[in-house]
Design a protein around this motif. Structure first.
Motif, PDB file in Angstrom:
ATOM      1  N   SER A 194       0.821  -1.209   0.000  1.00 38.92           N
ATOM      2  CA  SER A 194       0.000   0.000   0.000  1.00 38.92           C
ATOM      3  C   SER A 194       0.852   1.255   0.000  1.00 38.92           C
ATOM      4  CB  SER A 194      -0.927  -0.002   1.219  1.00 38.92           C
ATOM      5  OG  SER A 194      -1.714   1.167   1.255  1.00 38.92           O
ATOM      6  N   SER A 195       1.975   1.240   0.742  1.00 40.97           N
ATOM      7  CA  SER A 195       2.829   2.436   0.815  1.00 40.97           C
ATOM      8  C   SER A 195       3.443   2.768  -0.541  1.00 40.97           C
ATOM      9  CB  SER A 195       3.936   2.230   1.858  1.00 40.97           C
ATOM     10  OG  SER A 195       4.920   1.309   1.408  1.00 40.97           O
ATOM     11  N   ILE A 196       3.601   1.766  -1.401  1.00 35.22           N
ATOM     12  CA  ILE A 196       4.146   2.009  -2.740  1.00 35.22           C
ATOM     13  C   ILE A 196       3.059   2.533  -3.683  1.00 35.22           C
ATOM     14  CG2 ILE A 196       5.155   0.902  -4.784  1.00 35.22           C
ATOM     15  CD1 ILE A 196       7.187   1.074  -2.690  1.00 35.22           C
ATOM     16  N   VAL A 197       1.843   2.002  -3.565  1.00 34.48           N
ATOM     17  CA  VAL A 197       0.778   2.332  -4.524  1.00 34.48           C
ATOM     18  C   VAL A 197      -0.220   3.329  -3.936  1.00 34.48           C
ATOM     19  CG1 VAL A 197       0.982   0.149  -5.768  1.00 34.48           C
ATOM     20  CG2 VAL A 197      -0.591   0.291  -3.843  1.00 34.48           C
ATOM     21  N   MET A 198       0.224   4.184  -3.025  1.00 29.82           N
ATOM     22  CA  MET A 198      -0.674   5.185  -2.427  1.00 29.82           C
ATOM     23  C   MET A 198      -1.424   5.930  -3.529  1.00 29.82           C
ATOM     24  SD  MET A 198      -0.656   5.241   0.923  1.00 29.82           S
ATOM     25  CE  MET A 198      -0.939   6.875   1.588  1.00 29.82           C
ATOM     26  N   PRO A 199      -2.759   5.943  -3.498  1.00 26.90           N
ATOM     27  CA  PRO A 199      -3.519   6.506  -4.619  1.00 26.90           C
ATOM     28  C   PRO A 199      -3.337   7.998  -4.826  1.00 26.90           C
ATOM     29  CG  PRO A 199      -4.974   5.815  -2.822  1.00 26.90           C
ATOM     30  CD  PRO A 199      -3.633   5.285  -2.510  1.00 26.90           C
ATOM     31  N   TYR A 200      -2.979   8.755  -3.776  1.00 26.64           N
ATOM     32  CA  TYR A 200      -2.835  10.201  -3.967  1.00 26.64           C
ATOM     33  C   TYR A 200      -1.761  10.512  -5.011  1.00 26.64           C
ATOM     34  CZ  TYR A 200       1.599  10.711  -1.368  1.00 26.64           C
ATOM     35  OH  TYR A 200       2.913  10.646  -0.974  1.00 26.64           O
ATOM     36  N   GLU A 201      -0.746   9.629  -5.142  1.00 24.53           N
ATOM     37  CA  GLU A 201       0.299   9.862  -6.130  1.00 24.53           C
ATOM     38  C   GLU A 201      -0.284   9.895  -7.535  1.00 24.53           C
ATOM     39  OE1 GLU A 201       3.001   6.679  -5.458  1.00 24.53           O
ATOM     40  OE2 GLU A 201       3.675   7.426  -3.511  1.00 24.53           O
ATOM     41  N   THR A 202      -1.266   9.026  -7.764  1.00 26.26           N
ATOM     42  CA  THR A 202      -1.885   8.970  -9.083  1.00 26.26           C
ATOM     43  C   THR A 202      -2.803  10.155  -9.322  1.00 26.26           C
ATOM     44  OG1 THR A 202      -1.798   6.572  -8.941  1.00 26.26           O
ATOM     45  CG2 THR A 202      -3.206   7.497 -10.631  1.00 26.26           C
ATOM     46  N   TYR A 203      -3.586  10.557  -8.286  1.00 24.69           N
ATOM     47  CA  TYR A 203      -4.442  11.736  -8.443  1.00 24.69           C
ATOM     48  C   TYR A 203      -3.590  12.953  -8.803  1.00 24.69           C
ATOM     49  CZ  TYR A 203      -7.261   8.838  -5.183  1.00 24.69           C
ATOM     50  OH  TYR A 203      -7.917   7.817  -4.545  1.00 24.69           O
ATOM     51  N   PHE A 204      -2.508  13.118  -8.072  1.00 22.98           N
ATOM     52  CA  PHE A 204      -1.629  14.280  -8.279  1.00 22.98           C
ATOM     53  C   PHE A 204      -0.952  14.201  -9.643  1.00 22.98           C
ATOM     54  CE2 PHE A 204       2.394  16.619  -7.682  1.00 22.98           C
ATOM     55  CZ  PHE A 204       1.901  17.831  -7.208  1.00 22.98           C
ATOM     56  N   TYR A 205      -0.511  13.013 -10.022  1.00 15.71           N
ATOM     57  CA  TYR A 205       0.202  12.843 -11.282  1.00 15.71           C
ATOM     58  C   TYR A 205      -0.707  13.152 -12.475  1.00 15.71           C
ATOM     59  CZ  TYR A 205       3.052  10.661 -14.927  1.00 15.71           C
ATOM     60  OH  TYR A 205       3.782  10.425 -16.060  1.00 15.71           O
ATOM     61  N   ALA A 206      -1.913  12.606 -12.453  1.00 19.65           N
ATOM     62  CA  ALA A 206      -2.842  12.834 -13.569  1.00 19.65           C
ATOM     63  C   ALA A 206      -3.249  14.297 -13.650  1.00 19.65           C
ATOM     64  CB  ALA A 206      -4.075  11.951 -13.406  1.00 19.65           C
ATOM     65  N   SER A 207      -3.508  14.915 -12.502  1.00 15.95           N
ATOM     66  CA  SER A 207      -3.870  16.332 -12.501  1.00 15.95           C
ATOM     67  C   SER A 207      -2.696  17.181 -12.979  1.00 15.95           C
ATOM     68  CB  SER A 207      -4.292  16.763 -11.088  1.00 15.95           C
ATOM     69  OG  SER A 207      -5.434  16.045 -10.665  1.00 15.95           O
ATOM     70  N   GLY A 208      -1.479  16.793 -12.582  1.00 15.16           N
ATOM     71  CA  GLY A 208      -0.289  17.513 -13.027  1.00 15.16           C
ATOM     72  C   GLY A 208      -0.087  17.428 -14.525  1.00 15.16           C
ATOM     73  N   ALA A 209      -0.418  16.269 -15.106  1.00 21.43           N
ATOM     74  CA  ALA A 209      -0.297  16.125 -16.555  1.00 21.43           C
ATOM     75  C   ALA A 209      -1.218  17.102 -17.280  1.00 21.43           C
ATOM     76  CB  ALA A 209      -0.635  14.688 -16.958  1.00 21.43           C
ATOM     77  N   ILE A 210      -2.405  17.319 -16.699  1.00 25.03           N
ATOM     78  CA  ILE A 210      -3.335  18.280 -17.302  1.00 25.03           C
ATOM     79  C   ILE A 210      -2.851  19.708 -17.063  1.00 25.03           C
ATOM     80  CG2 ILE A 210      -5.705  19.146 -17.225  1.00 25.03           C
ATOM     81  CD1 ILE A 210      -6.561  16.274 -16.511  1.00 25.03           C
ATOM     82  N   GLU A 211      -2.347  19.968 -15.851  1.00 25.76           N
ATOM     83  CA  GLU A 211      -1.786  21.299 -15.560  1.00 25.76           C
ATOM     84  C   GLU A 211      -0.638  21.625 -16.527  1.00 25.76           C
ATOM     85  OE1 GLU A 211      -2.195  23.595 -12.722  1.00 25.76           O
ATOM     86  OE2 GLU A 211      -2.814  22.365 -11.020  1.00 25.76           O
ATOM     87  N   ASP A 212       0.160  20.608 -16.870  1.00 26.61           N
ATOM     88  CA  ASP A 212       1.292  20.811 -17.777  1.00 26.61           C
ATOM     89  C   ASP A 212       0.888  20.747 -19.246  1.00 26.61           C
ATOM     90  OD1 ASP A 212       3.113  21.183 -15.747  1.00 26.61           O
ATOM     91  OD2 ASP A 212       3.690  19.078 -15.634  1.00 26.61           O
ATOM     92  N   LYS A 213      -0.420  20.584 -19.497  1.00 28.61           N
ATOM     93  CA  LYS A 213      -0.979  20.601 -20.861  1.00 28.61           C
ATOM     94  C   LYS A 213      -0.394  19.494 -21.743  1.00 28.61           C
ATOM     95  CE  LYS A 213      -2.093  25.544 -20.840  1.00 28.61           C
ATOM     96  NZ  LYS A 213      -1.830  25.748 -19.405  1.00 28.61           N
ATOM     97  N   TRP A 214      -0.337  18.291 -21.200  1.00 27.59           N
ATOM     98  CA  TRP A 214       0.123  17.156 -21.993  1.00 27.59           C
ATOM     99  C   TRP A 214      -0.867  16.843 -23.105  1.00 27.59           C
ATOM    100  CZ3 TRP A 214       2.470  12.684 -18.572  1.00 27.59           C
ATOM    101  CH2 TRP A 214       3.686  13.140 -18.025  1.00 27.59           C
ATOM    102  N   THR A 215      -0.329  16.325 -24.202  1.00 26.67           N
ATOM    103  CA  THR A 215      -1.139  15.869 -25.332  1.00 26.67           C
ATOM    104  C   THR A 215      -0.725  14.437 -25.664  1.00 26.67           C
ATOM    105  OG1 THR A 215       0.427  16.576 -27.044  1.00 26.67           O
ATOM    106  CG2 THR A 215      -1.128  18.235 -26.213  1.00 26.67           C
ATOM    107  N   THR A 216      -1.308  13.905 -26.727  1.00 25.34           N
ATOM    108  CA  THR A 216      -0.952  12.545 -27.144  1.00 25.34           C
ATOM    109  C   THR A 216       0.529  12.437 -27.507  1.00 25.34           C
ATOM    110  OG1 THR A 216      -1.699  13.101 -29.385  1.00 25.34           O
ATOM    111  CG2 THR A 216      -3.262  11.945 -27.958  1.00 25.34           C
ATOM    112  N   LYS A 217       1.160  13.558 -27.839  1.00 25.88           N
ATOM    113  CA  LYS A 217       2.593  13.543 -28.142  1.00 25.88           C
ATOM    114  C   LYS A 217       3.437  13.242 -26.890  1.00 25.88           C
ATOM    115  CE  LYS A 217       2.198  16.856 -31.958  1.00 25.88           C
ATOM    116  NZ  LYS A 217       2.584  18.208 -32.457  1.00 25.88           N
TER     117      LYS A 217
END
Length: 412
Positions: A194-217
């Protein structure tokens, strides 16, 4: 050149932000209690977080939609709301533990009173979140968290039996003398996973990808950052298990405080390693506190359809900014009331794995949907890995609370 720099910084910040107070505590204590026999759990958890975060980043790049928007879309309002409340409770507990950890590190460094340091931590974290742009939060706390690589150097300097270390990556059960020892091993296996797969890391990562304006590229960039960053970051956890076995087991040390954990680096390397470990913890805990705080605000805003994002001014996303400030304050009040950060992190780790399948499943379904993701949908291998870890996290979630109660939070 710009993409290469972004990739390099992304990997470094992923490594530097990998270890937080829960992983630090459980990894050291797992090594001191069970030697190298739980290393295979770290490897399994690392693959799991790679699978989970890669899907989240890919969906964010293709659909521009983060985790809790997808949960409401696929699970409906009522089931989604329950998941939202559970996820944010885990975030609140995790953030509270990190704030307590920051205060304990400062107390170790300076000898100042504990409770005022909690309030100071709140004030500094609030100022950082308010004034720092998203990319600087990632880079400052992630890069300075890299000081924790001193634990890797200390693990090497401890000269463990590398054959025994390699054997620890083979799934196994301990040579237990009774059922209580087997249950204790099972609790630490679930907690480490559980300490490795803490879900907040994924929430933050996905939101950060949108904040950084990622595209399919950016899908390949996403894949490289997740895989390389997570694997290198997991080496820190492996080093902590080795140090727990080599330095703490023989001395019968139970690592419950950051200062005690830092001793694992100082025993083989000296005082400079103690200082590096404490400063690295300070930024790693601070980064985790910021990530959980923002993750909670992201979750609320995404679920209810509010404007959100660090790139938006408070007048443009008022409810988002109020949400993270209130959640940071609640976490601070929990710790300043007298709650033990180590006890709090135990509950957050256990509850995290209970809630994980409810956020994992909608993402897996969308990542596999060719109508939505088109050419970026999961292939057969990604689908197989996704379903395997969904089943695994579900089983871990079912076992987590009974094991917590039976083993008294890993105390036997």
């Amino acid at each position: 050149m710009k993409k290469a720099l972004e990739l390099f910084l992304g990997i470094l910040t992923a490594v530097g932000g990998f270890v937080e107070i829960g992983e630090l505590t459980f990894s050291l204590n797992a090594g001191s209690k069970f030697g190298f026999s739980l290393l295979w759990v770290l490897a399994l958890g690392t693959i799991g977080i790679v699978v989970y975060c890669e899907m989240a980043g890919r969906i964010a790049a293709v659909r521009k939609q983060p985790v809790f928007h997808l949960i409401r879309e696929r699970a409906g309002f009522t089931a989604g709301l329950v998941t939202l409340l559970a996820a944010n409770l885990v975030n609140l507990l995790t953030c509270a533990a990190e704030i307590g950890g920051i205060a304990l590190v400062w107390q170790t460094l300076g000898g100042w009173p504990y409770r005022p340091l909690i309030l100071l931590a709140f004030a500094l974290l609030a100022l950082v979140i308010w004034f720092f742009p998203f990319e600087w939060i990632e880079r400052v706390f992630g890069l300075l968290g890299l000081l924790l690589v001193v634990f890797v150097a200390a693990a090497i300097a401890s000269r463990p039996d590398w054959g025994a270390v390699a054997q620890g990556f083979v799934p196994q059960m301990p040579a237990a003398t009774d059922s209580s020892q087997t249950l204790l091993f099972a609790f630490f296996a679930v907690a480490l996973f559980s300490s490795i797969v803490m879900p907040y890391e994924t929430y933050f990562y996905a939101s950060g990808a949108i904040e950084d304006k990622w595209t399919t590229k950016d899908i390949n960039l996403n894949r490289i950052i997740v895989i390389v960053g997570s694997v290198l970051g997991s080496l820190l956890a492996v080093a902590l298990v080795i140090l727990g076995s080599e330095q703490f087991a023989a001395r019968d040390i139970d690592s419950q405080l950051p200062g005690t954990a830092a001793l694992a680096a100082s025993i083989p390397l000296g005082r400079w390693a103690l200082l590096a470990a404490l400063v690295g913890m300070l930024f790693a805990f601070g980064g985790a506190a910021i990530e959980t705080t923002l993750s909670s605000a992201y979750n609320l805003a995404q679920f209810f359809g509010w404007p959100w994002g660090k790139f938006r001014q408070p007048r443009e996303a008022g409810r988002f900014h109020v949400a993270w400030l209130v959640l940071l304050l609640l976490s601070t009040l929990l710790i300043v009331s007298g709650a033990d950060p180590v006890d709090v992190v135990e509950y957050s780790i256990v509850l995290a794995v209970v809630t994980l399948p409810f956020t994992y499943f909608p993402m897996l379904v969308i990542a596999a949907d060719k109508r939505v993701m088109k050419d970026c949908a999961n292939g057969w291998f990604a689908n197989a890995m996704g379903w395997f870890f969904l089943v695994l996290t579900t089983l871990a979630g079912l076992a987590a609370i009974p094991l917590l109660l039976i083993t008294h939070g890993g105390r036997g």
